[in-house]
Design an enzyme around this catalytic site. Structure first.
Site, mmCIF file in Angstrom:
data_model
loop_
_atom_site.group_PDB
_atom_site.id
_atom_site.type_symbol
_atom_site.label_atom_id
_atom_site.label_comp_id
_atom_site.label_asym_id
_atom_site.label_seq_id
_atom_site.Cartn_x
_atom_site.Cartn_y
_atom_site.Cartn_z
ATOM 1 N N LYS A 1 0.791 -0.943 -0.107
ATOM 2 C CA LYS A 1 0.368 -0.324 0.063
ATOM 3 C C LYS A 1 0.672 1.030 0.266
ATOM 4 C CE LYS A 1 -4.213 0.684 0.021
ATOM 5 N NZ LYS A 1 -5.495 0.497 -0.233
ATOM 6 N N ASP B 1 -6.846 4.476 -5.049
ATOM 7 C CA ASP B 1 -7.755 3.860 -3.269
ATOM 8 C C ASP B 1 -8.642 5.112 -3.319
ATOM 9 O OD1 ASP B 1 -7.690 1.986 -1.113
ATOM 10 O OD2 ASP B 1 -6.946 3.700 -0.233
HETATM 11 P P1 NDP Z 1 -13.530 7.390 -2.843
HETATM 12 O O1 NDP Z 1 -11.871 8.210 -2.624
HETATM 13 O O2 NDP Z 1 -13.533 7.308 -4.428
HETATM 14 O O3 NDP Z 1 -14.017 7.673 -1.776
HETATM 15 C C1 NDP Z 1 -14.606 7.919 -0.474
HETATM 16 C C2 NDP Z 1 -15.560 7.899 -0.147
HETATM 17 O O4 NDP Z 1 -15.422 8.011 1.718
HETATM 18 C C3 NDP Z 1 -15.686 9.500 -0.338
HETATM 19 O O5 NDP Z 1 -17.334 9.743 0.037
HETATM 20 C C4 NDP Z 1 -15.273 10.362 1.104
HETATM 21 O O6 NDP Z 1 -16.182 11.293 1.484
HETATM 22 C C5 NDP Z 1 -15.376 9.454 1.937
HETATM 23 N N1 NDP Z 1 -14.428 9.509 3.318
HETATM 24 C C6 NDP Z 1 -13.018 9.558 2.926
HETATM 25 N N2 NDP Z 1 -12.773 9.598 4.390
HETATM 26 C C7 NDP Z 1 -13.883 9.940 5.590
HETATM 27 C C8 NDP Z 1 -13.648 10.152 6.435
HETATM 28 N N3 NDP Z 1 -12.087 10.340 7.057
HETATM 29 N N4 NDP Z 1 -15.009 10.582 7.105
HETATM 30 C C9 NDP Z 1 -16.243 10.194 6.478
HETATM 31 N N5 NDP Z 1 -16.055 10.175 4.923
HETATM 32 C C10 NDP Z 1 -14.893 9.908 4.519
HETATM 33 O O7 NDP Z 1 -11.807 5.809 -2.327
HETATM 34 P P2 NDP Z 1 -13.366 4.961 -2.115
HETATM 35 O O8 NDP Z 1 -13.950 4.510 -2.699
HETATM 36 O O9 NDP Z 1 -11.508 4.350 -3.221
HETATM 37 O O10 NDP Z 1 -12.357 4.005 -1.297
HETATM 38 C C11 NDP Z 1 -13.119 4.080 -0.666
HETATM 39 C C12 NDP Z 1 -12.970 3.030 0.595
HETATM 40 O O11 NDP Z 1 -12.657 1.484 -0.062
HETATM 41 C C13 NDP Z 1 -10.903 3.269 1.548
HETATM 42 O O12 NDP Z 1 -11.304 2.392 2.590
HETATM 43 C C14 NDP Z 1 -10.584 2.042 0.389
HETATM 44 O O13 NDP Z 1 -8.994 1.477 1.228
HETATM 45 C C15 NDP Z 1 -11.387 0.979 0.055
HETATM 46 N N6 NDP Z 1 -10.896 0.004 -1.348
HETATM 47 C C16 NDP Z 1 -11.044 0.789 -2.560
HETATM 48 C C17 NDP Z 1 -10.914 -0.102 -3.664
HETATM 49 C C18 NDP Z 1 -10.546 0.546 -5.050
HETATM 50 O O14 NDP Z 1 -10.443 -0.339 -5.794
HETATM 51 N N7 NDP Z 1 -10.629 2.096 -4.948
HETATM 52 C C19 NDP Z 1 -10.428 -1.261 -3.086
HETATM 53 C C20 NDP Z 1 -10.474 -1.842 -2.294
HETATM 54 C C21 NDP Z 1 -11.106 -1.036 -0.935
HETATM 55 P P3 NDP Z 1 -15.220 13.018 0.963
HETATM 56 O O15 NDP Z 1 -15.303 13.265 -0.158
HETATM 57 O O16 NDP Z 1 -16.115 13.813 2.074
HETATM 58 O O17 NDP Z 1 -14.222 12.759 1.542
#
Ligand code: NDP
Length: 452
Positions: A126, A166
């Site tokens: 990561k 991510d």
């Molecule tokens: P994105 O950046 O596309 O989206 C993240 C989302 O989570 C946004 O809506 C964001 O809101 C919200 N968020 C982030 N931090 C916080 C916080 N501290 N409190 C509340 N809301 C928060 O990320 P992904 O969708 O790619 O990833 C989401 C999760 O999935 C992570 O845990 C990641 O590690 C996991 N993941 C992702 C993969 C992928 O293929 N992308 C694969 C496997 C796991 P805001 O815009 O307001 O920050």
């Protein structure tokens, strides 16, 4: 907990003071591994566990960049190359101000187990930076990505380490990172995944994590003769994972009734439709707006601000299923108890460890079916693995072919969690099953390679 596992954890705490995210992830996995460790005295003799909790390599570097007003900024970048026992290092890059070495060690450790569960030849890693992309122009994002790659390119490669996206790293960032890598190295290889379809990407990589989460949920339900049809589902987040989880839920007849971001959540009582979700995709991925704007556009929805502290009202919405897809630790013990009260029967993690250890214990105690992210969100890395295969063969499969393979991998992950839970006497406990099945494959590879 066995004395040996306790000793390993105590020594880990001493060696990694203050790294609470990493220590919590290690404890969660070791709790499960403790159930079988006595059956593998050779692991203890070769200190497999002690080796596995220590990343093979951590690279830290400076990532300076200049904003649109000419002001210089300095961020910190990392790549945690956790384990290469099963294949080249593989795992995403996160750009978010909350990124620390502890967070990336936790994610790299989880990724090692997840990649093992896919059955593909992928090690775990990561990386990322404490850079905050919010409110930054395209040019500023590009300049930061280029600076980040100026250092990272020395440590990655198609047979060495293959990063992906991510939080904060989507297709735009992967484009800038890949463009810089290609120019620095004068080569066009599959070194990053999540690339655009026209330049080496795989069909369905964008959708893969969210779609896989829903396939996993469908597999859990089908074991007891149930389906997603008509289920009211809470989805948190509104990024890549959340949006494509909601999309597949709609396709499979369920009703996603919420989405959120760090500002708050929207509640759509009759469930989102494909059309409404298209509007959200444009809002989030093109205009980069806030989820509150949805309630201004659609009067059927209600927006609730996220509280500064205390109970999160998102977890008090009445629902049958929950898909936490935002970030780690977003669902705590109180949230879990609220969900149980609201009648939830199924919790499937889309994010990495969104439910705290205490929340998982509540689901265990109340016999709520719970899937850990390392199993249920493995679809993203699985299709990244398929993207690597297509890049090596210099061809592109059809969407149907990739979707078929994705579904088969997820169903295999589901089965190995269940089978392993059964073998160790923890019937239907996906969390124990995922940890043990993931561990045993990595441990066997480490042993066979001289315990390194
Ligand atoms: P994105 O950046 O596309 O989206 C993240 C989302 O989570 C946004 O809506 C964001 O809101 C919200 N968020 C982030 N931090 C916080 C916080 N501290 N409190 C509340 N809301 C928060 O990320 P992904 O969708 O790619 O990833 C989401 C999760 O999935 C992570 O845990 C990641 O590690 C996991 N993941 C992702 C993969 C992928 O293929 N992308 C694969 C496997 C796991 P805001 O815009 O307001 O920050």
């Amino acid at each position: 907990m066995s004395g040996y596992i306790k000793d390993v954890l105590e020594s880990l705490e001493e060696r990694n003071p203050g790294e609470k995210e990493f220590l919590a992830a290690a404890k969660e996995a070791l709790d499960s591994i403790g159930l079988i460790i006595d059956d593998h005295p050779d692991h203890r003799k070769s200190a497999i566990l002690e080796r596995l909790v220590e990343p093979e390599r951590i690279i830290t570097f400076r990532a300076p960049w200049v904003d649109d007003d000419g002001k210089p900024h300095v961020n910190r970048g990392w790549r945690v190359q956790f384990s290469s026992a099963l294949g080249p290092y593989k795992g995403g890059l996160r750009f978010h101000p909350s990124v620390t070495q502890s967070v990336l060690k936790f994610l790299g450790f989880e990724q090692t187990f997840k990649n093992s569960l896919t059955g593909l030849s992928l090690g775990g890693a990561k990386g990322g930076a404490d850079f905050d992309p919010k409110g930054r122009s395209d040019d500023e994002i590009r300049r930061f990505c280029e600076s980040f790659m100026d250092e990272l390119h020395r440590h990655i490669g198609p047979d060495r380490d293959i990063p992906a996206g991510d939080i904060g790293v989507g297709s735009r960032e992967i484009g800038y990172l890949f463009g810089r890598y290609r120019r620095l190295r004068n080569e066009f290889t599959g070194t990053l995944t999540g690339k655009g379809l026209a330049w080496g990407g795989s069909p369905l990589r964008t959708e893969a994590t969210g779609y896989g989460v829903v396939y996993f949920a469908a597999a859990m339900l089908s074991d007891s003769g149930k389906s997603l049809e008509g289920m009211r589902c809470i989805v948190s987040g509104s990024g890549n994972v959340a949006v494509y989880t909601a999309e597949k839920l709609i396709d499979m007849g369920a009703r996603p009734i919420t989405l959120s971001d760090s500002g708050g959540f929207i509640f759509e009582p009759d469930g989102l439709t494909r059309e409404k979700l298209d509007w959200i995709k444009e809002l989030k991925f093109e205009r980069r707006g806030r989820i509150s704007e949805y309630a201004d556009e659609f009067s059927s929805a209600k927006y609730t601000k996220a509280p500064k502290e205390g109970a999160n009202p998102l977890w008090q919405v009445e629902a049958d299923g929950v898909f936490p897809c935002a970030t780690q630790n977003e669902l705590d013990e109180r949230g879990a108890r609220d969900l149980v009260k609201a009648g939830v029967k199924l919790v499937v993690e889309g994010a990495n460890m969104p439910a705290t250890h205490e929340a998982v214990e509540v689901f265990r105690e109340k016999k709520i079916a719970f899937a850990p992210g390392k199993a249920s969100n493995a679809g993203g890395v699985a299709v990244s693995g398929l993207e690597m295969s297509q890049n090596s063969m210099r061809l592109t499969w059809t969407e149907e072919e990739v979707e078929g393979r994705l579904r088969a991998i997820i169903e295999r992950v589901h089965k190995s969690c269940l089978d392993m839970a059964d073998v160790c006497g923890q019937c239907n406990d996906y969390a124990h099953g995922a940890n043990i099945a993931g561990y045993l494959r990595v441990a066997a590879a480490m042993k066979a390679q001289g315990a390194w």
